[in-house]
Design an enzyme around this catalytic site. Sequence first.
Site, PDB file in Angstrom:
ATOM      1  N   GLY A  49     -12.492  -3.812   1.754  1.00 29.71           N
ATOM      2  CA  GLY A  49     -11.744  -4.239   2.936  1.00 29.71           C
ATOM      3  C   GLY A  49     -11.644  -3.099   3.943  1.00 29.71           C
ATOM      4  N   GLY A  59     -11.005  -4.230  -4.705  1.00 27.04           N
ATOM      5  CA  GLY A  59     -11.958  -3.464  -5.480  1.00 27.04           C
ATOM      6  C   GLY A  59     -11.320  -2.175  -5.965  1.00 27.04           C
ATOM      7  CB  ALA A 110       2.600  -5.364  -4.481  1.00 27.33           C
ATOM      8  CG  ASN A 142      -5.672   2.994 -14.393  1.00 26.92           C
ATOM      9  OD1 ASN A 142      -6.441   3.941 -14.536  1.00 26.92           O
ATOM     10  ND2 ASN A 142      -5.884   1.810 -14.931  1.00 26.92           N
ATOM     11  N   PRO A 143      -4.823   6.687 -14.025  1.00 22.10           N
ATOM     12  CG  PRO A 143      -4.859   8.130 -15.847  1.00 22.10           C
ATOM     13  CD  PRO A 143      -4.173   6.912 -15.315  1.00 22.10           C
ATOM     14  N   GLY A 186       0.707   6.964  -2.596  1.00 22.67           N
ATOM     15  CA  GLY A 186      -0.445   6.115  -2.320  1.00 22.67           C
ATOM     16  C   GLY A 186      -1.674   6.982  -2.328  1.00 22.67           C
ATOM     17  CB  VAL A 187      -4.302   7.331  -4.458  1.00 25.33           C
ATOM     18  CG1 VAL A 187      -3.152   7.997  -5.183  1.00 25.33           C
ATOM     19  CG2 VAL A 187      -4.611   5.963  -5.077  1.00 25.33           C
ATOM     20  N   GLY A 188      -5.079   5.567  -1.517  1.00 20.61           N
ATOM     21  CA  GLY A 188      -6.254   4.869  -1.006  1.00 20.61           C
ATOM     22  C   GLY A 188      -6.991   5.570   0.109  1.00 20.61           C
ATOM     23  CD  GLU A 189      -5.371   4.124   4.390  1.00 18.24           C
ATOM     24  OE1 GLU A 189      -5.629   3.970   5.583  1.00 18.24           O
ATOM     25  OE2 GLU A 189      -4.312   3.728   3.868  1.00 18.24           O
TER      26      GLU A 189
END
Lengths: 352, 752
Positions: B250, B479, B525, B644-645, B715-718
């Site tokens: 996304g 994903g 969430a 979750n590492p 947060g780890v996404g970006e």
Amino acid sequence: MRDFDYIRPATIPDAIAAAAEPGSAYLAGGTNLLDLMKGGITSPERIVDISRLPELNRIERLDGGGLRIGALVRNADLAHDPAFAKSYPAVAEALLSGASAQLRNAATVGGNLLQRTRCSYFYDTASACNRRQPGAGCDALGGENRLHAVLGWSDACIATHPSDFCVPLVALDAVVEIEGKKGRRHVTLEEFHRLPGETPQRENALEPGDLIVAVRLPAEAASFSANARYLKVRERTSYAFAVVSAAAALVVDGGKIRAARLALGGVAAKPWRARTAEAVLLGADASEATFASAADAALADASPSGDNAFKIELARRIVVRALMSALSGTPERLPALPASPFSNIPGARHDA
Amino acid sequence: MTLELSLNQQPAHARQGSSIGQPLTRRDGFLKVTGAARYAADNHPPGMLYAVLAVSSIARGRVASLDVEAAKAHKGVVEVMTPQNRPALAADPDAKDHPFMFRLDLLQNDQVRYPNQSIAVVIAETLEAATEGAALLSPRYEVLPARVGLDGAESFVPRGVGVGGPAVQHKGDVEAGLKSAKTRIEATYETPAQYHNAMEPHAIVVAWDGDTLSIDTPSQGLAMAQGRIAGLFGIAPENVHIRSPFLGGGFGSKGMISGPQILGILAARLVGRPVKLVLRREQMYGPVGHRAPTRQTLRMGMDGEGRLTALDHHAKTTSSTFDDFFEPAADASHTLYASPAIATSHDAVRLDTGTPLFMRAPGEATGSIALESAIDEAAYACGMDPLEFRLRNYAEVEPMTGKPFSSKALRECYRQAAETFGWASRPLQPRLMRDADGFLTGWGMGTATFPAIMFQAEARAVLKADGSGVMETGAQDMGQGAWTAFAQIAADGLGLDIDQVDFRAGSSDLPNAGIAGGSGHTATAGMAIHNAGAAVIARLADLATGDEASPLYGAGNEGVLARGGRLYRRDDESRGESYAEILTRAGLTEIEGHGKGAPDPASQENYAKHAHGAVFAEVKVDPDFGQIRVTRLVGAFAAGRVINPRLVRSQYYGGMIWGVSFALHEEAITDRRSGRIQNANLAEYHVPVNADVPSVEALLVHEDDPHVNALGIKGVGEIGITGTAGAVANAVWHATGVRPRRFPIRIEDLLG
Ligand SMILES: Cc1cc2nc3c(=O)[nH]c(=O)nc-3n(C[C@H](O)[C@H](O)[C@H](O)COP(=O)(O)OP(=O)(O)OC[C@H]3O[C@@H](n4cnc5c(N)ncnc54)[C@H](O)[C@@H]3O)c2cc1C
Ligand code: SF4
């Protein structure tokens, strides 16, 4: 995509007869043709699928030492044929530096020779392109053209031929075996592709219906096997077309160059055989100084066609390095990153 | 595995032993590698037709004619949707009720405002017929000159940047700070337009049933999409059913429903049959957002000790002519380096492009590569090691606001990453390192940071009489592994083994889980799930502790622990009973609880909340050719609690690789005359391939954060892109002595 007829001939004559009809196209691996059809760049009315013609799928040793490679031999199969790679290491290296493993598994010898330019204006049907539509003009001129030609271009077209495979082939005097309505004929690869001149749409020596049946390498081509390299500078480590590439092959004896072959890729509308540079090399000392003179000779006629002057200097340096690499000897094994300047990096773990 | 959950919301970091923290593999991994996972475009309801967009090849003007007859005459073509016959909408697609409502191109008129804008939709029995029908439309245009490039129009100061932050901000007196500085640098950097290239292009399969809509489409924000669709079609949100179990990526492009997706819904309405519409790769380059180009100028002053006296960061960017999104690049300078004076400012031009939108680390990534490059220049100007310089300017409180950090383990990130990388032996001067093969070798570093954001989310938990649990929330798995991470949080929340929990997500019929964006999905969430679990366990404990027949009678909620499907007395763990026993005795088949996730206003007010990291890069550069390869990347990140590492590490890898892409590869090449993008395909729009990233390492640095939320999740996404792109650029400088001023770095920039 426009509707089209699909024909799968059983024999070469049937194929040629079918393809002689106007609006026909041969389908080999399809890795280029299908993209062109999906983008509306070409819209054949009839597809002649030659991919299962058995006699085009062979690699044969010829009497007298030459080699005949069937037009449908897959790029990967050829590169991974141990006998082939041993005799023509620069060709194998060039093949493996092209595209991706998946594409090489599908792409064929004939299709590779006939792949179209990657000029983005050729692909963009809203742009003017003389090659796609004769007389329309050339939007690459004055456009985004940093990767376009620096040799042999004209105001009608500044595109390059993107093949890696063809570069060492043209250096090694490869010959294209063509079968057409009038029978078989042989055309040297050097003469096969054309420079644009005023007719960029005439890309090669094929007439309608002509089928490439094989590519031949003369006996002499194998004599360079100990000192032959392909070098390709690109904008990522793998899976990218050449910015500039070079194939160099030498026969050296007692420090003197007894035979030399040099060709450049990514610089012109055809794989560029650098004959004036070869003349500089022949008989000279095998040294960096000689190679630098050869590089100057190879690029003497070069001129930028746009924002690409850097390619001329880059090409000079690549010529020198390719010759230096050839001089230092063909490596025992093909490097993990074929043709890459980084092929020597210890611990390079990925096949390109 | 021990599972434990306290009922009185003890801070999460005080707990131990749980599903949370386990390196589980993706629960949907098997489905994906076997091809069984059903993505949106894999759906095929009976009677379905194919819709194909016809898109504009000009950047600006109007569509003068379309050969609708020719298209309709083509065999298999059922209908052509144009502005003439497009079904009516209940809302104007150009209306903007709030800043998060972006204008859509839904055939509202014949105007063209960017290349690849939809100008018609052809609907046919087959994909091929629809595709050919679209080609047969042979549009004619009245063309106006395209406005292209950062200098292509008059610039102005936007009213807000990013999600509405001020375009101009300052604290202290930057000019005075620069004046008093012993050393000063000023540098300008350019970043290119980048376009979304998720593996899965936007796709939608739509079936109308009266006023009810059934939709399969990838979405990072199901409830938002539901609301937007309902508003456009004038139907109740609960009549819009969206399934989005899997996204093929996304990265922000599927955050808001895009124009082409709505056109698929309109097409289905027009023909009265289900319709599938899938964007072609090149059609992604326009209507689904992109990262706008920037030109950024940084000025810094330093005192004799290398302390910043002033930091000025200006960014020029672009937006579309018809909507407002401004890449907040300069805001990257708000949070990282301490300086008595900081000024950030933006200006922009309006171009004939699609509206730029969110793209992984919007603003942070663009700003970071410029800021980290400039910091590197400043360190060198002061004769200091770049790490030492960063430590000298370490922000103990958030520089712009003066707020304390909720937690900040950046020093530890620097230490661990530098040690693993071997940074200590780096020479200060550039162009000194060569490897055995003669390649120029350079080491560079960058600081990574990304805000810890939370949105709003809800979840519903159920405990069943058989002792198993259900957790429902309309969360989105792009994903990144949400199916797995949320199931882990759900298992702990319910005090059950993960296999005992039926975790349901990816549908708009479930409770609103907010948006999978801003790196805030797991926190938001996740907290809703956690709280829903706590709520249902509290109900269960009520049942048990109030029941004389229970061994827990009289213990009170506070006195009970939930673990492994049983409740225990906190003071005597030998006394307890199973969920099944409690519910069966109470004669209940199931009980439920609800939970919300949202930022805590008090902690919002009092703390600056950010994740941090440090990234070190090694590059090799061919001295003659300027070809670059990143041979080593080491990053260390502290982002609060790690659910979750394994999944977290892959987020860091992905971000870091995007950082390499940013520095070396990605760029939309736009024709300077027509405004059309010339490389809208994956052969020529380069991203790194495996050979470009031979060695990537991500270290997880422990960080407890008692303030961000009860689970301690940031947060780890970006974050991985930030820091990395600059580290690569700085390594290139260190290898070559050439300071990259535009990205991606090109061969000709280094040829010399
Ligand atoms: C993403 C991508 C990256 C690539 N990167 C590289 C690269 O780095 N280096 C490189 O060299 N190449 C690269 N290629 C090009 C690739 O090598 C060619 O697409 C391939 O070699 C074409 O072979 P094919 O068999 O698939 O040809 P097809 O697509 O089947 O045919 C190509 C053309 O040749 C004609 N044709 C095919 N066979 C014959 C024949 N025997 N006689 C007469 N006409 C024939 C067809 O009619 C068609 O016009 C890349 C391609 C892609 C898609
Ligand atoms: S350079 Fe050649 S191929 Fe490219 S647009 Fe011009 S004419 Fe066409």
